[in-house]
Design a protein around this motif. Structure first.
Motif, short mmCIF file in Angstrom:
data_model
loop_
_atom_site.label_atom_id
_atom_site.label_comp_id
_atom_site.label_asym_id
_atom_site.label_seq_id
_atom_site.Cartn_x
_atom_site.Cartn_y
_atom_site.Cartn_z
N SER A 12 -5.70 3.30 4.26
CA SER A 12 -4.70 3.06 3.23
C SER A 12 -5.38 3.02 1.88
O SER A 12 -6.61 2.96 1.79
CB SER A 12 -3.97 1.74 3.50
OG SER A 12 -2.89 1.59 2.61
N THR A 13 -4.57 2.99 0.85
CA THR A 13 -5.13 2.87 -0.49
C THR A 13 -5.46 1.40 -0.77
O THR A 13 -4.80 0.50 -0.23
CB THR A 13 -4.15 3.35 -1.56
OG1 THR A 13 -3.01 2.49 -1.57
CG2 THR A 13 -3.72 4.80 -1.30
N PRO A 14 -6.44 1.14 -1.60
CA PRO A 14 -6.73 -0.25 -1.96
C PRO A 14 -5.52 -0.97 -2.56
O PRO A 14 -5.28 -2.15 -2.26
CB PRO A 14 -7.86 -0.13 -2.99
CG PRO A 14 -8.53 1.16 -2.67
CD PRO A 14 -7.41 2.06 -2.20
N GLU A 15 -4.73 -0.27 -3.35
CA GLU A 15 -3.55 -0.89 -3.96
C GLU A 15 -2.56 -1.35 -2.90
O GLU A 15 -2.00 -2.45 -3.00
CB GLU A 15 -2.88 0.10 -4.94
CG GLU A 15 -3.71 0.45 -6.14
CD GLU A 15 -4.78 1.52 -5.85
OE1 GLU A 15 -5.72 1.61 -6.66
OE2 GLU A 15 -4.70 2.22 -4.83
N ARG A 16 -2.32 -0.54 -1.91
CA ARG A 16 -1.37 -0.92 -0.84
C ARG A 16 -1.91 -2.09 -0.03
O ARG A 16 -1.17 -3.00 0.33
CB ARG A 16 -1.07 0.27 0.07
CG ARG A 16 -0.13 -0.04 1.19
CD ARG A 16 1.26 -0.41 0.68
NE ARG A 16 2.08 -0.82 1.80
CZ ARG A 16 2.85 -1.90 1.81
NH1 ARG A 16 2.95 -2.67 0.76
NH2 ARG A 16 3.54 -2.21 2.88
N VAL A 17 -3.20 -2.07 0.28
CA VAL A 17 -3.80 -3.18 1.03
C VAL A 17 -3.63 -4.48 0.26
O VAL A 17 -3.22 -5.50 0.82
CB VAL A 17 -5.30 -2.90 1.32
CG1 VAL A 17 -5.99 -4.14 1.88
CG2 VAL A 17 -5.44 -1.73 2.28
#
Length: 69
Positions: A12-17
């Protein structure tokens, strides 16, 4: 005081995590061992946020954020 550290890799993207993890009271949505979680303070994020959780095999626990990066 106990400190728990765990590291995993996710696709996943860091932002979503960070969106998921910053939902402090939503831990039961993604942690299979947490059967329920409820905020016990008016703030739901950041230092001082607290929650009560029911954890499989452990019982009831209370957690309070002491560091938020």
């Amino acid at each position: 005081m106990s400190v728990v550290t765990r590291e995993i890799k996710v696709n996943s993207t860091p932002e979503r995590v960070w969106d998921v993890l910053s939902d402090f009271n939503g831990i039961a949505n993604w942690s299979p061992s947490v059967q329920s979680a409820e905020g016990t303070t008016s703030n739901e994020q950041g230092i001082g946020a607290a929650r009560a959780c029911e954890v499989a095999g452990l019982g009831d626990i209370e957690e309070t954020v002491i560091d938020w990066k």
